[in-house]
Design an enzyme around this catalytic site. Structure first.
Site, mmCIF file in Angstrom:
data_model
loop_
_atom_site.group_PDB
_atom_site.id
_atom_site.type_symbol
_atom_site.label_atom_id
_atom_site.label_comp_id
_atom_site.label_asym_id
_atom_site.label_seq_id
_atom_site.Cartn_x
_atom_site.Cartn_y
_atom_site.Cartn_z
ATOM 1 N N GLN A 223 41.806 -21.080 -75.963
ATOM 2 C CA GLN A 223 41.490 -20.142 -74.914
ATOM 3 C C GLN A 223 40.841 -20.885 -73.828
ATOM 4 O OE1 GLN A 223 40.273 -17.075 -78.465
ATOM 5 N NE2 GLN A 223 39.457 -16.642 -76.348
ATOM 6 N N ARG A 373 36.090 -10.788 -79.491
ATOM 7 C CA ARG A 373 36.434 -9.741 -78.543
ATOM 8 C C ARG A 373 34.887 -9.050 -77.882
ATOM 9 N NH1 ARG A 373 41.674 -6.291 -78.204
ATOM 10 N NH2 ARG A 373 41.412 -5.667 -75.983
ATOM 11 N N CYS A 374 34.132 -10.017 -77.292
ATOM 12 C CA CYS A 374 32.772 -9.581 -77.616
ATOM 13 C C CYS A 374 32.232 -10.849 -76.719
ATOM 14 C CB CYS A 374 32.110 -9.303 -78.814
ATOM 15 S SG CYS A 374 30.257 -9.642 -78.701
ATOM 16 N N GLU A 743 36.797 -6.392 -73.651
ATOM 17 C CA GLU A 743 35.843 -6.069 -74.694
ATOM 18 C C GLU A 743 35.170 -4.668 -75.080
ATOM 19 O OE1 GLU A 743 34.605 -10.772 -74.585
ATOM 20 O OE2 GLU A 743 33.479 -9.196 -74.105
#
Ligand code: FES
Ligand code: FES
Lengths: 792, 167
Positions: A223, A373-374, A743
């Protein structure tokens, strides 16, 4: 209805443009890392430890080397010769690449087999014999902190315990004083389980070292390709791989969710082997390896306390955390924030006292934990505050919606200084909750619930009104390994008025090829369909820190807008020259400049760009390109209110989510279709830990559910039909007023679901249950309370 | 030990020598270089590898290549025709039923089979029908919509709106 400033043809912000990237994905032409096949490529597979803690007495590779197709077996001792057996984590901790003496967690990499085919490599793995001397692992972080606990990280000279770091924020004295005198104090131990991102594509790479040119091309599921390039240079610079000789390419990624930020040993081994043999080496994890060894998230033990008045006014919060990081702190949080942005745990409420602390601990479990996802521990913080707020409402006997309405920070209080030091940029929390309540029909549901309770039926309504903190981040506070967390955009417009734009971020499904094009279309009036977007190649894209923590729109999206505005300024100069008027006499509308009061005298952006290459004013630089590195002045604070309605079977305790309404506010919206898609996906990753997902370890450190057979990723059947909507409160400091959304739903959904389930069970005396909440967990809790008898 | 098999993939017959243990998914991806079919697990749970074998949706990681001898396979690469996209492909694109695209080929092929047996499925039937395929990105709402859209298109009915219900 979202107002658009541009026509559908231009397709700027607010249009639900269909995605440009989809054409290849729906025709099987996506290009993921496992699709790469290079001449002479070798395959790598990994021998993993069956034990959580053991000494390696002997690794016997003879039989493996005899397996047809096996070319080599690599152990820690081999890497040691090149000082490549250890690597730094993104948090400045250290982690083994391959062990020389000891394995520290189950499924840890022990040796790598290199072969001419996938199957031969797997055969080789089966043939490697490892003799272990098994030791008693420490799997419980609280036990790991006890005085006589064995010290796990004996590799660290002088290390006398298993404590990694202590972190705290807020005013301890003031908070403690408040808790002493407060009328009402509620407290709960809240555990956020160890879970996994479980993107459907696992991690992998093809390391391609070219001996002749001393050059490495690394195709990998990352990523953050630029950051990885720098890390490789830092780790392997001493063997001659300096940064200009490294190209990292992140092809299409099959979901990331934070799990593809860290550097895993497999990547490093593949590079080392390719470097040594001069051939491309492919390594693709199996699902089970992925679940068992990589990218776990959460594992936070939180003691949450809230203080307030009997009348229901929240006055202060106190959180204490024990964070189980496993064998190494290999999360990827900004350097100054070891507990991430957990300090957002003050939530959406107006009070001025807070104190939070966290202690991180080593155990014999896989290293982590990633920000799944945070935006770095925000999910943990939001779960704690939203759960404890419900408990407080219960204690003061007030409806949880009313209690939230009474305590919200008001719209006019923004920008709002939080007691833990953040400045919330903007918000209208009342509007979001009101909209969610209207959409779900809150009052009618409460009436229905009252009726049902009389009949002994279990129905619950749960709310979560979360505040997120995303877009890391301002360079004064945010860096990873010293690299500031800006992000970048480069726009080149070709003579015929079509463009290519490149970014330092990397989409893993978020749809950047569409949304970034829309931002540029908005600013320049060039149709989005004529703007190609590229990411993920460090040789061509400008440097950036990548995509995670909902940071792409807040950082690279902002960079796109600012770079485009630089170009619009240039366009104004050229238009003035072409129209023979002064710049001040020109007005802009998407796609063209025209003369004030004489709109028939105009130049389109395409005409202007053409002139930039063919007829530009003397003294002006030719061409039409701009780059911007955007350093955000503040983070952004998306928010929302979610309401969940559950029905629980009173015999089997099966939980059915009847309704789930999500109202999100991510500021100005670039593409409603994509925002909604992000919300759907995030909500599903919210119900997952709330009701299904959790890694379970036994005392010996064995993972009991490390495959997709028993680690329960929700299917379409477990996922409710999500009902979604939005409000718009623009970010005042972001160039396009956007905040980021990826998120929010993952962060906001779990407490809404947990609150709904606990609400349903309140008549039976339940005041809290840790997620994931399963029928079995409910039955067990009720049995402990003596409400149900064990089934004969 | 290698065995010669003939497998027809998207209308083209391939005669190849394979190890008896070779999985169908690896035959397709590695030996025949069609990489649209994906691998997402090692326990037959995710469905990323779903293809049609003689019209039936199967998980190609759970079938040996030799079992496909003499059979006809459809992969994602075989969905579109000279006339254009298959209705299921159009449905997925128009309804934003994919994010990362990794589950998409398998999901679409399963949907094709589902629609063959049940041309006008309810939401509930679709959800159960695709429950052997995992998607980690989309939350399934839009996949349901996409399959309904494709169903309508294949039946020749009026197409449902693709506007997001996001107010
Ligand atoms: S790869 Fe997961 S079911 Fe076939
Ligand atoms: S779109 Fe990513 S797994 Fe389904």
């Amino acid at each position: 209805m979202i107002q658009c400033k541009t026509s559908k043809e231009i397709g700027g912000m607010g249009h639900s443009l269909k995605r440009k990237e989809d054409a290849r994905f729906i025709q099987g032409k996506g290009h993921y890392v496992d699709d790469i096949k290079l001449d002479g490529m070798l395959y790598m597979d990994i021998v993993r430890s069956p034990y959580a803690y053991a000494k390696i007495k002997k690794i016997n590779i003879e039989k493996a080397l005899k397996v047809p197709g096996v070319a080599a077996v690599v152990t820690g001792r081999d890497l040691e010769k090149y000082k490549l057996h250890w690597m730094p984590t993104l948090m400045g901790d250290t982690q083994m690449v391959l062990p020389t003496d000891t394995v520290m967690y189950q499924s840890q990499e022990v040796a790598a087999v290199i072969a001419t085919s996938r199957y031969a490599a797997a055969d080789g793995v089966d043939a490697v014999e490892v003799e272990y001397e098994v030791m008693k692992p420490v799997t419980d972080p609280f036990k790991a902190l006890e005085k006589d606990a064995p010290v796990l990280r004996t590799d660290k000279p002088g290390k006398k315990d298993n404590h990694i770091w202590h972190w705290e924020v807020g005013d301890k004295a003031k908070t403690d004083a408040l808790f002493k005198k407060a009328e009402v104090v509620v407290k709960e131990n809240i555990y956020l389980p160890r879970i996994h991102v479980a993107s459907i594509e696992t991690c992998g790479c093809v390391a391609d070292y070219d001996k002749v040119n001393n050059h490495l091309t690394m195709y990998m599921t990352t990523q953050a390709p630029h950051a990885i390039r720098t890390v490789i240079a830092l780790v392997a610079g001493h063997v001659g791989l300096t940064e200009e000789k490294i190209r990292v390419i992140s092809p299409d990624i099959g979901g990331g969710f934070g799990g593809k930020v860290p550097v895993y040993p497999g990547y490093v081994i593949a590079i080392a082997v390719s470097f040594l043999v001069g051939k491309p080496v492919k390594w693709i994890e199996d699902r089970s390896e992925n679940l068992q060894a990589d990218s776990f998230a959460r594992d936070y033990h939180i003691t949450a306390e809230l203080a307030g008045s009997k009348s229901g006014k929240i006055q202060g919060v106190r959180f204490k955390v024990v964070a189980d990081h496993g064998y190494a702190d290999s999360q990827a949080a900004p350097t100054k924030f070891p507990a991430g942005l957990f300090s957002i745990g003050t939530g959406s409420y107006d009070y001025d006292t807070a104190f939070m602390e966290a202690d991180a601990v080593y155990t014999n479990k896989p290293p982590g934990g990633v920000a799944y996802r945070c935006s770095f521990r925000v999910t943990e913080a939001v779960h704690a505050i939203e759960r404890i707020t419900d408990k407080f409402a219960m204690e003061v006997k007030m409806d949880p919606a009313q209690l939230r309405m009474n305590n919200f920070i008001k719209k006019e209080q923004f920008p709002w200084k939080s007691p833990t030091g953040w400045t919330y940029d903007s918000g209208d929390y009342h509007a979001a909750l009101k909209k969610a309540m209207d959409a779900v029909g809150y009052d009618a549901l409460r009436k229905e619930q009252a009726e049902k309770r009389k009949k002994g039926e279990l129905m619950g309504i749960g709310i979560s009104s979360f505040t997120e903190i995303v877009g890391a981040g301002p360079s004064k506070d945010f860096d990873i390994l010293g690299i500031k967390m800006f992000d970048s955009a480069e726009i080149r417009v070709h003579p015929t008025g079509k463009a290519i734009a490149r970014f330092g971020t990397k989409s893993q499904g978020q749809g950047h090829e569409t949304t970034y094009a829309q931002i540029i279309a908005e600013e320049l009036g060039i149709p989005a369909e004529n703007i190609a977007v590229e990411e993920g190649d460090t040789d061509t894209a400008p440097y950036g820190l990548g995509t995670y923590a909902s940071r792409s729109t807040p950082t690279a999206g902002a960079a796109a807008a600012v770079a485009a505005r630089k170009l619009r300024d240039k366009a104004r100069k050229i238009a003035a020259y072409l129209l023979e008027v002064s710049e001040a006499d020109l007005e802009w509308e998407p796609g063209k400049f025209f003369v004030k009061g004489a709109p028939q005298k105009s130049k389109t952006i395409q005409e202007i760009v053409f002139a930039a290459y063919t007829n530009h004013p003397q003294g002006m630089e030719a061409g039409f390109e701009a780059t911007h590195y955007y350093d955000p002045p503040n983070l952004t604070f998306p928010f929302g209110s979610y309401i969940c309605v559950v029905d629980i079977d009173k015999e089997t305790y099966e939980i059915k989510v009847r309704r789930f309404v999500a109202i999100d506010d991510c500021g100005n919206i670039i593409n409603p279709m994509i925002v909604q898609g992000q919300v759907h996906g995030g909500l599903t990753q919210g119900i997952a830990p709330a009701m299904y997902e959790e890694f379970i370890y036994d005392e010996d450190g064995n993972i009991l559910n490390g495959t997709f057979m028993d680690y329960l990723v929700p299917t379409a059947v477990e996922s409710p039909h999500w009902e979604t909507g939005h409000t718009v409160t623009p970010s005042p400091h972001h160039p396009i007023g956007a905040k980021g959304v990826g998120e929010s739903p993952t962060v906001g959904a779990p407490p809404a679901i947990a609150n709904a389930i606990v609400d349903a069970l309140t008549p039976l005396g339940i005041t809290h249950l840790d997620i994931p909440i399963t029928p079995y967990k409910i039955w067990k809790a009720l049995k402990e309370k003596g409400v149900v008898k064990p089934v004969a | 030990m290698e065995k010669e098999i003939t497998v027809t993939i998207n209308g083209t017959a391939h005669t190849v020598k394979v190890e008896p243990r070779l999985l169908l998914v690896h035959l397709i991806r590695e030996n025949l270089n069609m990489t649209g079919t994906h691998i997402g697990c090692d326990t037959s749970n995710c469905g990323a590898c779903t293809v049609l074998m003689d019209g039936k949706a199967v998980k190609s990681c759970t079938i040996l290549a030799v079992q496909a001898n003499g059979k006809s396979i459809t992969t994602v690469e075989g969905l579109a025709t000279a006339e254009g996209l298959h209705p299921i492909q159009e449905g997925f694109k128009e309804n934003h039923a994919l994010h990362c695209g990794f589950c998409t080929p398998g999901m679409m092929l399963r949907a094709v089979e589902l629609l063959k047996h049940n041309p006008n499925p309810t939401e509930e039937e679709i959800r159960w029908g695709i429950s052997g395929n995992l998607c980690r990105c989309t939350g399934y709402n839009n996949i349901v919509k996409a399959i309904q859209y494709a169903g309508a298109k294949m039946r020749g009915d009026k197409l449902p709106s693709t506007e997001p219900q996001f107010v």
